[in-house]
Design an enzyme around this catalytic site. Structure first.
Site, PDB file in Angstrom:
ATOM      1  N   ASP A  80      -7.168   4.180  -4.413  1.00 33.82           N
ATOM      2  CA  ASP A  80      -7.808   4.037  -3.101  1.00 33.82           C
ATOM      3  C   ASP A  80      -8.416   5.425  -2.835  1.00 33.82           C
ATOM      4  O   ASP A  80      -8.661   6.172  -3.795  1.00 33.82           O
ATOM      5  CB  ASP A  80      -6.787   3.636  -2.030  1.00 33.82           C
ATOM      6  N   LYS A  90       0.863  -1.186   0.000  1.00 32.85           N
ATOM      7  CA  LYS A  90       0.000   0.000   0.000  1.00 32.85           C
ATOM      8  C   LYS A  90       0.893   1.228   0.000  1.00 32.85           C
ATOM      9  O   LYS A  90       2.019   1.162   0.498  1.00 32.85           O
ATOM     10  CB  LYS A  90      -0.871   0.023   1.271  1.00 32.85           C
ATOM     11  N   GLY A 149     -17.842   7.870  -2.582  1.00 36.23           N
ATOM     12  CA  GLY A 149     -16.764   7.728  -3.556  1.00 36.23           C
ATOM     13  C   GLY A 149     -16.923   6.506  -4.428  1.00 36.23           C
ATOM     14  O   GLY A 149     -18.031   6.017  -4.653  1.00 36.23           O
ATOM     15  N   ASN A 150     -15.805   6.011  -4.892  1.00 43.37           N
ATOM     16  CA  ASN A 150     -15.790   4.911  -5.849  1.00 43.37           C
ATOM     17  C   ASN A 150     -16.528   3.670  -5.353  1.00 43.37           C
ATOM     18  O   ASN A 150     -17.347   3.091  -6.071  1.00 43.37           O
ATOM     19  CB  ASN A 150     -14.315   4.594  -6.172  1.00 43.37           C
ATOM     20  N   VAL A 151     -16.263   3.267  -4.134  1.00 40.99           N
ATOM     21  CA  VAL A 151     -16.845   2.019  -3.625  1.00 40.99           C
ATOM     22  C   VAL A 151     -18.353   2.183  -3.399  1.00 40.99           C
ATOM     23  O   VAL A 151     -19.160   1.336  -3.803  1.00 40.99           O
ATOM     24  CB  VAL A 151     -16.120   1.566  -2.333  1.00 40.99           C
ATOM     25  N   GLY A 207     -20.061   7.023   2.786  1.00 40.36           N
ATOM     26  CA  GLY A 207     -19.145   7.447   1.733  1.00 40.36           C
ATOM     27  C   GLY A 207     -19.949   7.895   0.527  1.00 40.36           C
ATOM     28  O   GLY A 207     -21.177   7.743   0.486  1.00 40.36           O
TER      29      GLY A 207
HETATM   30  P1  NDP Z   1     -12.949   7.612  -2.707  1.00 46.39           P
HETATM   31  O1  NDP Z   1     -11.896   8.653  -2.555  1.00 46.39           O
HETATM   32  O2  NDP Z   1     -13.533   7.386  -4.045  1.00 46.39           O
HETATM   33  O3  NDP Z   1     -14.110   7.863  -1.671  1.00 46.39           O
HETATM   34  C1  NDP Z   1     -13.861   7.891  -0.282  1.00 46.39           C
HETATM   35  C2  NDP Z   1     -15.072   8.404   0.397  1.00 46.39           C
HETATM   36  O4  NDP Z   1     -14.929   8.408   1.811  1.00 46.39           O
HETATM   37  C3  NDP Z   1     -15.342   9.833   0.023  1.00 46.39           C
HETATM   38  O5  NDP Z   1     -16.694  10.023   0.093  1.00 46.39           O
HETATM   39  C4  NDP Z   1     -14.549  10.548   1.116  1.00 46.39           C
HETATM   40  O6  NDP Z   1     -14.874  11.876   1.274  1.00 46.39           O
HETATM   41  C5  NDP Z   1     -14.960   9.751   2.312  1.00 46.39           C
HETATM   42  N1  NDP Z   1     -13.991   9.924   3.376  1.00 46.39           N
HETATM   43  C6  NDP Z   1     -12.641   9.887   3.325  1.00 46.39           C
HETATM   44  N2  NDP Z   1     -12.113  10.111   4.532  1.00 46.39           N
HETATM   45  C7  NDP Z   1     -13.147  10.321   5.346  1.00 46.39           C
HETATM   46  C8  NDP Z   1     -13.265  10.599   6.723  1.00 46.39           C
HETATM   47  N3  NDP Z   1     -12.163  10.722   7.490  1.00 46.39           N
HETATM   48  N4  NDP Z   1     -14.508  10.705   7.245  1.00 46.39           N
HETATM   49  C9  NDP Z   1     -15.607  10.570   6.484  1.00 46.39           C
HETATM   50  N5  NDP Z   1     -15.561  10.297   5.167  1.00 46.39           N
HETATM   51  C10 NDP Z   1     -14.359  10.177   4.618  1.00 46.39           C
HETATM   52  O7  NDP Z   1     -12.333   6.258  -2.138  1.00 46.39           O
HETATM   53  P2  NDP Z   1     -12.833   4.761  -2.349  1.00 46.39           P
HETATM   54  O8  NDP Z   1     -14.288   4.711  -2.547  1.00 46.39           O
HETATM   55  O9  NDP Z   1     -11.928   4.165  -3.337  1.00 46.39           O
HETATM   56  O10 NDP Z   1     -12.468   4.131  -0.933  1.00 46.39           O
HETATM   57  C11 NDP Z   1     -13.405   4.004   0.144  1.00 46.39           C
HETATM   58  C12 NDP Z   1     -12.980   2.890   1.076  1.00 46.39           C
HETATM   59  O11 NDP Z   1     -12.938   1.661   0.348  1.00 46.39           O
HETATM   60  C13 NDP Z   1     -11.586   3.035   1.699  1.00 46.39           C
HETATM   61  O12 NDP Z   1     -11.595   2.437   2.975  1.00 46.39           O
HETATM   62  C14 NDP Z   1     -10.714   2.199   0.773  1.00 46.39           C
HETATM   63  O13 NDP Z   1      -9.554   1.762   1.415  1.00 46.39           O
HETATM   64  C15 NDP Z   1     -11.669   1.061   0.470  1.00 46.39           C
HETATM   65  N6  NDP Z   1     -11.386   0.275  -0.719  1.00 46.39           N
HETATM   66  C16 NDP Z   1     -11.251   0.837  -1.959  1.00 46.39           C
HETATM   67  C17 NDP Z   1     -11.031   0.044  -3.056  1.00 46.39           C
HETATM   68  C18 NDP Z   1     -10.945   0.593  -4.433  1.00 46.39           C
HETATM   69  O14 NDP Z   1     -10.775  -0.202  -5.356  1.00 46.39           O
HETATM   70  N7  NDP Z   1     -11.080   1.875  -4.651  1.00 46.39           N
HETATM   71  C19 NDP Z   1     -10.881  -1.406  -2.930  1.00 46.39           C
HETATM   72  C20 NDP Z   1     -11.110  -1.912  -1.601  1.00 46.39           C
HETATM   73  C21 NDP Z   1     -11.343  -1.091  -0.553  1.00 46.39           C
HETATM   74  P3  NDP Z   1     -13.694  12.950   1.001  1.00 46.39           P
HETATM   75  O15 NDP Z   1     -12.796  12.444  -0.071  1.00 46.39           O
HETATM   76  O16 NDP Z   1     -14.482  14.102   0.593  1.00 46.39           O
HETATM   77  O17 NDP Z   1     -12.955  13.095   2.302  1.00 46.39           O
HETATM   78  O1  2IT Z   2      -7.969  -1.658  -0.641  1.00 49.17           O
HETATM   79  C1  2IT Z   2      -7.900  -2.156  -1.781  1.00 49.17           C
HETATM   80  O2  2IT Z   2      -8.029  -3.368  -1.972  1.00 49.17           O
HETATM   81  C2  2IT Z   2      -7.689  -1.247  -2.923  1.00 49.17           C
HETATM   82  N1  2IT Z   2      -7.637  -0.043  -2.723  1.00 49.17           N
HETATM   83  C3  2IT Z   2      -7.518  -1.808  -4.307  1.00 49.17           C
HETATM   84  C4  2IT Z   2      -6.119  -2.263  -4.535  1.00 49.17           C
HETATM   85  C5  2IT Z   2      -5.796  -2.685  -5.940  1.00 49.17           C
HETATM   86  O3  2IT Z   2      -4.608  -2.982  -6.155  1.00 49.17           O
HETATM   87  O4  2IT Z   2      -6.651  -2.756  -6.814  1.00 49.17           O
END
Ligand code: NDP
Ligand code: 2IT
Length: 443
Positions: free
Chosen positions: A164, A124, A237-239, A235
């Site tokens: 991420d 990571k 975001g992406n997930v 959230g």
């Molecule tokens: P994004 O940046 O697309 O979205 C993250 C979301 O969480 C945003 O809405 C963000 O708001 C919010 N957020 C971030 N920090 C905080 C906080 N301290 N308090 C409240 N809200 C918060 O990220 P992802 O959707 O990619 O990731 C979300 C979660 O999923 C993370 O835990 C990540 O590790 C996990 N994940 C992601 C994967 C991927 O492929 N993308 C795979 C597996 C797990 P803002 O940005 O405005 O702070």
């Molecule tokens: O937490 C996770 O599994 C990710 N952010 C995705 C990692 C990846 O290599 O696709």
């Protein structure tokens, strides 16, 4: 050595790393008995070796904003474990990033990647860069500076980063462009790439889709489906976006989204254009979910978390430690039957205790959100083959992988009429890595 002695040693060595220690303790609690039952693991000190990253890279990231001011951020890559394949895991750009957070995420990634059954080690990285209010040009310059150091340490057979929090398609594009220029090589060194330059179909949706497939499998064990279920998502975001799409497809209704500013409640359900609006919010870099409430005239609850809403299923998809003991109690009181972690470690240990004591279906992130990295693995395979699979082919492979992860967790976590998915995921993930480390000798 007792479990307590082991944890004391790890704690002494990793002071000021609370998130990392939280992740280690959770795994150690699950696997300790299995570990003791395998003297070969104990003699080879597999656990002592596993908690020590193979390598940590920390570097300066200087960049210039649009007004000509200089800024300095800190960049990291934690290359945690390569027993099963090249280091693999995302990059997080968020002001809250510390070494502790990246070590916890890298550590979790080892077991998650093992569960996918694809050949990927765990890693990571990221930076404390704050994208809030930054222009695209500033984000590009930051990404280019970040890669101008990271390129030395990564490669398609060495370490393959992805997205991420704060790192999506746009950032991966800027990072890839700089890598290609510096190395003069067009390779599958990053995943989550754009579709016409090496990316895989379904990768953007994969984490959310996978978490929902996992939810479907858990519900199936109770004779339930997602049809007609009310779902609370955190959230935006992406997930959260991928999960919301798939829940709609399967007949469920998503009623909440959240951000650092609070949560919105849309009793009609977040569907159709509203899902596309999530993409706009994510791209706007302004850190607010309130924009959704303004756009669709729904209630916004500042500085609150969505777990107080009545729902059948809860899907935390924002960040670590965002669902606490009191939230878990509220979910139970309100009749919630299933909590699936889309984010990494969103439930605190105390919250997990409440959910499990009440026999709620509970899936840990390292199992439930593994669809993202699994599809990254499929992107790597397609890059090596120099060939692209169709949307249907990737989705089918993803779906099969998620079902298999569910079954592996069930196999190791079944205890009477309750499945401890957290224990199952940790043991299933650990066994493969531990055996691979034994096979490869003391390195
Ligand atoms: P994004 O940046 O697309 O979205 C993250 C979301 O969480 C945003 O809405 C963000 O708001 C919010 N957020 C971030 N920090 C905080 C906080 N301290 N308090 C409240 N809200 C918060 O990220 P992802 O959707 O990619 O990731 C979300 C979660 O999923 C993370 O835990 C990540 O590790 C996990 N994940 C992601 C994967 C991927 O492929 N993308 C795979 C597996 C797990 P803002 O940005 O405005 O702070
Ligand atoms: O937490 C996770 O599994 C990710 N952010 C995705 C990692 C990846 O290599 O696709």
């Amino acid at each position: 050595m007792t479990k307590q002695d082991f944890m004391e040693k790890v704690t002494a060595k990793n002071q000021n790393e609370p998130e990392f220690l939280q992740a280690v303790e959770e795994v150690v609690n699950s696997i300790w008995d299995v570990y003791q039952d395998n003297p070969r693991f104990v003699e080879a000190k597999i656990l002592e070796r596993l908690v020590e990253p193979e390598r940590v890279i920390m570097f300066r990231v200087p960049w210039m904003d649009d007004k000509g001011n200089t800024h300095v951020n800190r960049g990291y890559r934690v290359e945690f474990n390569s027993a099963l394949g090249p280091y693999k895991g995302g990059l997080r750009f968020h002001p809250s990033v510390t070494l502790s957070i990246l070590k916890f995420l890298g550590f979790e990634q080892i077991f998650k990647n093992s569960l996918t059954t694809l050949p990927m080690g765990g890693g990571k990285g990221g930076s404390d860069f704050d994208a809030k209010g930054k222009s695209d040009a500033e984000i590009m310059r930051f990404c280019q500076s970040f890669m101008s150091e990271l390129f030395r340490h990564i490669g398609p057979n060495t370490d393959v980063p992805a997205g991420d929090i704060g790192v999506g398609g746009r950032e991966i594009g800027f990072l890839f462009g700089m890598y290609k220029k510096l190395r003069n090589e067009f390779t599958g060194v990053l995943t989550g790439k754009g579709l016409n330059w090496g990316g895989s179909l379904i990768r953007p949706e994969a984490t959310g889709f996978g978490a929902v497939y996992f939810t479907q499998e858990m519900l199936k064990t109770k004779g339930e489906t997602l049809a007609g279920k009310t779902v609370a998502v955190s959230g935006f975001g992406n997930v959260a976006w991928g999960a919301t799409q798939k829940i709609n497809e399967l007949g469920g209704k998503v009623v909440t989204l959240s951000g650092p500013d609070g949560y919105i409640y849309d009793k009609e359900g977040i569907s159709g254009d509203k899902i596309d609006f999530m993409l706009q919010m994510r791209a706007s870099n302004n850190d607010r979910v309130q924009d959704y409430a303004d756009e669709y005239d729904v209630p916004f609850y500042p500085n609150k978390r969505p777990w107080e809403v009545k729902c059948d299923v809860a899907l935390p998809c924002a960040t670590q430690n965002e669902l606490f003991e009191d939230d878990a109690k509220k979910l139970v009181e309100n009749g919630c039957i299933c909590v699936t972690e889309g984010a990494n470690m969103p439930c605190t240990p105390e919250a997990i205790k409440v959910l499990q004591a009440n026999k709620i279906l509970y899936a840990p992130g390292k199992a439930a959100n593994a669809g993202g990295v699994a599809t990254s693995g499929l992107e790597m395979s397609q890059n090596s083959l120099r060939f692209n699979w169709s949307r249907e082919e990737v989705d089918e492979k993803l779906h099969t992988i998620m079902k298999n992860i569910h079954d592996a967790c069930k196999k190791y976590g079944e205890d009477g009429d309750y499945i401890d998915y957290a224990k199952g995921a940790n043991i299933a993930g650990f066994m493969k890595v531990a055996n691979a480390m034994l096979d490869q000798g003391l390195v």
